[in-house]
Design a protein around this motif. Structure first.
Motif, PDB file in Angstrom:
ATOM      1  N   MET A 163       0.942  -1.009  -0.173  1.00 59.31           N
ATOM      2  CA  MET A 163      -0.118  -0.048   0.133  1.00 59.31           C
ATOM      3  C   MET A 163       0.769   1.343   0.040  1.00 59.31           C
ATOM      4  N   LYS A 200      -2.863  -1.703  -4.587  1.00 58.90           N
ATOM      5  CA  LYS A 200      -3.856  -1.483  -3.676  1.00 58.90           C
ATOM      6  C   LYS A 200      -4.635  -2.822  -3.381  1.00 58.90           C
ATOM      7  N   LEU A 219      -8.722   0.028   1.471  1.00 57.09           N
ATOM      8  CA  LEU A 219      -7.850  -0.286   0.193  1.00 57.09           C
ATOM      9  C   LEU A 219      -9.026  -0.692  -1.077  1.00 57.09           C
ATOM     10  N   SER A 239      -4.362   8.801   0.175  1.00 50.81           N
ATOM     11  CA  SER A 239      -3.494   7.593   0.525  1.00 50.81           C
ATOM     12  C   SER A 239      -3.197   7.650   2.161  1.00 50.81           C
ATOM     13  N   SER A 243      -3.676   4.637   4.745  1.00 54.35           N
ATOM     14  CA  SER A 243      -2.718   3.705   5.562  1.00 54.35           C
ATOM     15  C   SER A 243      -3.117   3.954   7.033  1.00 54.35           C
TER      16      SER A 243
END
Length: 293
Positions: A163, A200, A219, A239, A243
């Motif tokens: 990721m 992803k 994701l 993003s 995370s």
């Protein structure tokens, strides 16, 4: 005093404060995967481990800035980066000597990642992989600080790697007009975007294998949003939230509280949809608003 405060502010800004939460989340996730339902947070002990990962993050960013020397950014001393790495290594080694291996690997891949704007085109094209490896080794360091790097932790480290690679690649897409050695320049933006989505999905599969697809929902959702929202700047900013949400989900799942991931996922959706669509709703107070496509 004003100069000291201004310099400190510059160093903090160049440390990307929007990502400083990654360190405590990785430590908490690593501890939860190691201790399970017996998890309890101890501020002195766990805080020291968080400090190790924060220092690694500071070292990475300050090394990048001292290498690239962008004209529109404050000057950052490379000595600060070396100091951050050194203190992180000393603290982690005192807690578990084995951590010196992932810490050294982190520093090595930081150097590789810093070459993305250099003359070596292959290093530039593969820079998203170097960035993913730094984060994976940071997570491995956190796991070793709790004395456990088994199958589950390795699978989680792989998910973190994937990721983070996707996150970095989307950043390259955002900057495709400015960074001329990255993968999107070599293979094209459309192909690079497909690679980012595939990364992803692969990360989501790895996370699902650890616990449940519920943990991987951010994701999966972010991969799907690539099909309806094309702004790479927005996707890279989002993003960071992906995370954080995935690490929080792994932590809750490790503690045996899988149902808590539902709340995390709903908060994640609220934040992401707000990022993507808030400014698109026409309103007099938002002169930059665009009609919803």
């Amino acid at each position: 005093m004003k100069n000291i405060a201004a310099t400190a502010g510059d160093y903090l800004l160049m440390a990307r404060p929007y990502s400083l939460v990654d360190a405590p989340l990785m430590v908490i996730a690593a501890k939860a995967l190691a201790e399970g339902a017996a998890f309890s947070f101890d501020l002195p002990s766990d805080g020291l481990k968080i400090l190790v990962l924060e220092l690694l993050w500071l070292g990475l960013n300050w090394y990048l800035e001292s290498t690239h020397k962008h004209e529109n950014r404050p000057a950052i001393s490379r000595k600060a980066a070396y100091a951050a790495f050194a203190v992180a290594g000393l603290i982690s080694a005192s807690l578990n000597p084995l951590t010196i291996l992932p810490v050294l690997a982190y520093a090595c891949f930081t150097w590789l990642y810093s070459q993305k704007e250099g003359k070596h085109k292959m290093l530039g094209a593969a820079s998203f992989l170097s960035r993913g490896l730094t984060q994976a080794f940071a997570f491995a360091t956190a796991c070793l600080l709790y004395g456990n790097l088994g199958t589950v932790q390795l699978l989680a480290a792989i998910a973190v790697f994937l990721m983070t690679c996707a996150r970095s690649l989307v950043g390259d897409l955002r900057d495709v007009k400015f960074d001329r050695t990255t993968l999107p320049v070599r293979i094209g933006e459309r192909a690079a975007r497909k690679v980012a989505v595939a990364l992803k999905v692969a990360a989501a599969v790895a996370v699902s294998a650890i616990t449940s697809p519920l943990c991987a929902f951010p994701l999966f959702a972010k991969a799907a949003l690539h099909g309806v929202h094309k702004n790479d700047y927005d996707h890279h900013r989002a993003s960071v939230v992906v995370s954080s949400a995935v690490l929080a989900n792994l932590a809750f799942a490790g503690m045996g509280s899988l149902q808590s991931t539902v709340i995390v996922n709903l908060v994640f959706l609220t934040v992401i949809l707000g990022m993507f669509y808030y400014e698109k709703v026409p309103r007099p107070s938002n002169p930059l608003a665009n009609p919803i496509a």
